[in-house]
Every structure is written in structure tokens, then in C-alpha cells.
Design an enzyme around this catalytic site. Structure first.
Site, PDB file in Angstrom:
ATOM      1  N   SER A 161      11.069 -97.472  -2.197  1.00  0.00           N
ATOM      2  CA  SER A 161      11.955 -95.945  -2.117  1.00  0.00           C
ATOM      3  C   SER A 161      12.289 -95.843  -0.753  1.00  0.00           C
ATOM      4  O   SER A 161      11.399 -96.021   0.386  1.00  0.00           O
ATOM      5  CB  SER A 161      11.243 -95.140  -2.982  1.00  0.00           C
ATOM      6  OG  SER A 161      11.697 -93.772  -2.565  1.00  0.00           O
ATOM      7  N   TYR A 169       3.974 -90.178  -4.330  1.00  0.00           N
ATOM      8  CA  TYR A 169       4.949 -90.972  -4.813  1.00  0.00           C
ATOM      9  C   TYR A 169       5.330 -91.999  -3.622  1.00  0.00           C
ATOM     10  O   TYR A 169       5.395 -93.399  -3.903  1.00  0.00           O
ATOM     11  CB  TYR A 169       6.050 -90.322  -5.182  1.00  0.00           C
ATOM     12  CG  TYR A 169       7.297 -91.196  -5.612  1.00  0.00           C
ATOM     13  CD1 TYR A 169       7.483 -92.106  -6.656  1.00  0.00           C
ATOM     14  CD2 TYR A 169       8.474 -91.251  -4.779  1.00  0.00           C
ATOM     15  CE1 TYR A 169       8.450 -93.026  -6.766  1.00  0.00           C
ATOM     16  CE2 TYR A 169       9.744 -92.093  -4.998  1.00  0.00           C
ATOM     17  CZ  TYR A 169       9.681 -92.839  -6.004  1.00  0.00           C
ATOM     18  OH  TYR A 169      10.699 -93.582  -6.058  1.00  0.00           O
TER      19      TYR A 169
END
Length: 345
Positions: free
Chosen positions: A138, A163
Site C-alpha cells: 500500500s 495498517y
């Protein structure tokens, strides 16, 4: 780089009921007529499961060329059984607990899916050798890096959300397994993917829901934020190209590579919202622009994402071609059709 043909191969796509996973599976089935796709997904209720079921319904139309198993990649026994049953040649791991803000209130789900689950994927690829493992990372790993555009050569040691930390951990674990067991692996750092049948937790989807209900939409940092919005079709084309070439070995002998995959043209959040509103008005979904509530930056958010995709362009000819206006128009058209007669909550 070694070329891999997808022809006559069994390809495992985890997260197959998800946004990117379902579009990728469909793209492979449409373009490689003798390929078989095995999809795995645990169908969590992180967002509306009816959307996931609709994606699976779409894939079920391919008959025996698409097989689906409902399982959690954190369940090692179930995952190993899947590998034993289908013996995939190529694995694309898109299963993950997504979302930056959700990681603040539900951290355990990120450890289970993104750390334990990905470890199980690596172990399965170790004991059931595959030609190529492609996995999702990501743009969140860049944290508050001020240098733009973001390059894979930049340091990513200061995540601002759990995350992001799990995605960086995935990259490190993958490199170790590539080095130890010679598993060819490529990681892709995704930049704000959007499009029809997307994730309802993403900003553009939430904005649309609120506009339909006549509620004000929350715009953080007073709208002074930029995102590298990337249309889903461009993303799946890029992933499919990457799947077909294994990376060269790094200096330490690991067949491993990380790429950015994004549009490389950041758009301001305010322009994005205004374009979305015009597309929704044109489709008759709303009649006028909605009210905006300007709020400060939220914990875990970053000011800007901006991908340097020069390596992906050099190695694969990757060039996103979908303008924001086109992508949001397609989303608006899909939204109108999918939610016609359905109550949005």
C-alpha cells in the site's frame, strides 16, 4: 526477468470477492481463455456483503473456469488444503484487512489477516512451490514522507497507522522468504484505487451515499489533501502484466521486487468531490451539489499520495489511461443501476 505464460495455468486470487480481486479475476478469465482462477475470500462484514456476493455472482458466470472457496487465510489448515486441492502456479494475494481509520478501533483484525494470514500464504508457497507470488502492499507505507513523488527507494520506516505497519511487515517477510526459499515475489504498493463496484468504506463511495441521503459530507484538512486516484481497469492491467514476469534477483540473491502502481497524477480532494457531484447529477442520482463540512486532518491520514511509477513503466510499459472524469462517470452509472430500488443505510 523470466516470462511466465498465464495460458493453461491455475491462478489463486485471495480476496476474490473484494474490489480489486474480483476485477482481476474477471480480467484474467476474459483475456486468458484457458486459464483457471481459484478465488478465496472469508466474506467478512467489514462492509456490505451483498456487494461481495454480487461480485461472486459475476464470476460464477464463467462456470468451471472459476472455483471459489470461502476461507480465512489466517486459517492455516484451510489454506494448506486449498493449495493441496488446486496446486496453483501463480498466487495473487489481495486478501487483507483494509482501511486506515478502522485499524485504530479494530487493530486485532489487521494482525490476524495482514500478518498471520500473509505468513500462511508465504508458508504455503514455500511448501507448494509456485512460479510467482504477487502481493498487495500500500501507498500507506510512505507515511508522512515529504519528498514527492514517492519512490520505492524512499525510506518507509515511520508508518502512521497500524495498517501501514502491517503492509511494510508483509514486504519484509516476503523478502526473507524470497531469500531463504527462492520464491519469486513481487509486491505492489497500490495508490487509492476507485471505480464501479468499489469499496463502500472508500471516500468517494461514502460521499455518494451521504449526497444521496441529503447529508453533509465531511472533508478533512479543509479539503487541502491530494490523492493519486487510480482507476480499477488500469490497476488490473498492471497486475496482470506483473504476474507474467518474475523479478530478477536482488544483490543479496532474493528474487524480489517492489513497485508503485498508481496514476502518478495527484488530484485535490475538492476537485475530486466536485467532479463526483457533477457525474452524480448527470446520472440523476442527485439534483444539486451537497453541503460540505470542513474538518481537520484525522489520525492516521496523510496529506498527499503521489506515485513514482517510472520503474513499472520501464519494465512493463505501465501507463494509466483513464481520466478522473471518465472513471467517476462509470462509477456513477454503476451506482445508479446497482442501487436502483435498494435502500442505502
Amino acid at each position: 526477468m523470466k516470462h511466465i505464460s498465464l495460458s493453461n495455468k491455475t491462478i489463486l486470487v485471495t480476496g476474490a470477492a473484494g474490489f480489486i480481486g474480483s476485477f482481476l479475476a474477471k480480467h484474467i478469465l476474459d483475456t486468458v481463455k484457458d486459464a483457471r482462477v481459484v478465488g478465496a475470500d472469508c466474506m467478512t462484514d467489514y462492509y456490505d456483503t451483498s456487494l461481495k456476493e454480487e461480485r461472486l455472482r459475476m464470476l460464477s458466470e464463467y462456470g468451471s473456469r472459476f472455483a471459489f472457496r470461502r476461507l480465512d487465510i489466517a486459517d492455516k489448515v484451510a489454506l494448506n488444503a486449498l493449495f493441496s486441492e488446486f496446486k496453483p502456479s501463480i498466487v495473487v494475494n489481495l486478501a487483507a484487512q483494509a482501511g486506515v481509520r478502522y485499524s485504530i478501533t479494530n487493530p486485532e483484525s489487521y494482525i490476524r489477516s495482514n500478518i498471520v494470514g500473509f505468513f500462511n500464504i508465504l508458508e504455503a508457497c514455500r511448501h507448494n512451490p509456485v512460479e510467482h507470488l504477487v502481493f498487495a502492499s500500500s501507498s500507506s507505507v510512505y507515511g508522512t514522507n515529504r519528498k514527492v513523488p514517492y519512490s520505492t527507494d524512499d525510506k518507509v520506516d515511520n508508518p502512521v497507522s497500524l495498517y501501514a505497519a502491517t503492509k511494510k511487515s508483509d514486504e519484509l517477510m516476503a523478502h526473507a522468504y524470497c531469500k531463504l526459499y527462492q520464491i519469486p515475489a513481487t509486491g505492489l504498493r497500490f495508490f487509492t484505487v476507485y471505480g464501479p463496484a468499489g469499496r463502500p468504506d472508500m471516500a468517494y463511495f461514502k460521499f455518494t451515499d451521504k449526497l444521496v441521503r441529503g447529508e453533509p459530507i465531511q472533508i478533512y484538512n479543509n479539503g487541502d489533501m491530494y490523492r493519486d486516484f487510480t482507476y480499477i481497469d488500469d490497476i488490473v492491467t498492471g497486475i496482470t502484466d506483473v504476474m507474467q514476469r518474475t523479478p530478477d534477483e536482488t544483490e543479496d540473491g532474493a528474487p524480489y521486487k517492489i513497485y508503485n502502481i498508481g496514476n502518478s497524477r495527484p488530484e485535490s480532494l475538492m476537485r475530486f468531490v466536485e467532479t463526483l457531484e457533477q457525474c452524480l447529477i448527470k446520472e440523476g442520482i442527485i439534483s444539486a451539489p451537497g453541503k460540505k463540512e470542513l474538518l481537520p486532518m484525522q489520525p492516521g491520514d496523510v496529506y498527499q499520495t503521489f506515485a513514482d511509477v517510472s520503474e513499472l513503466e520501464r519494465d512493463f510499459g505501465f501507463k494509466p489511461s483513464t481520466p478522473l472524469e471518465t472513471g467517476l462517470a462509470r462509477f456513477a452509472s454503476w451506482y445508479r443501476e446497482f442501487y436502483k430500488g435498494r435502500k442505502r443505510t
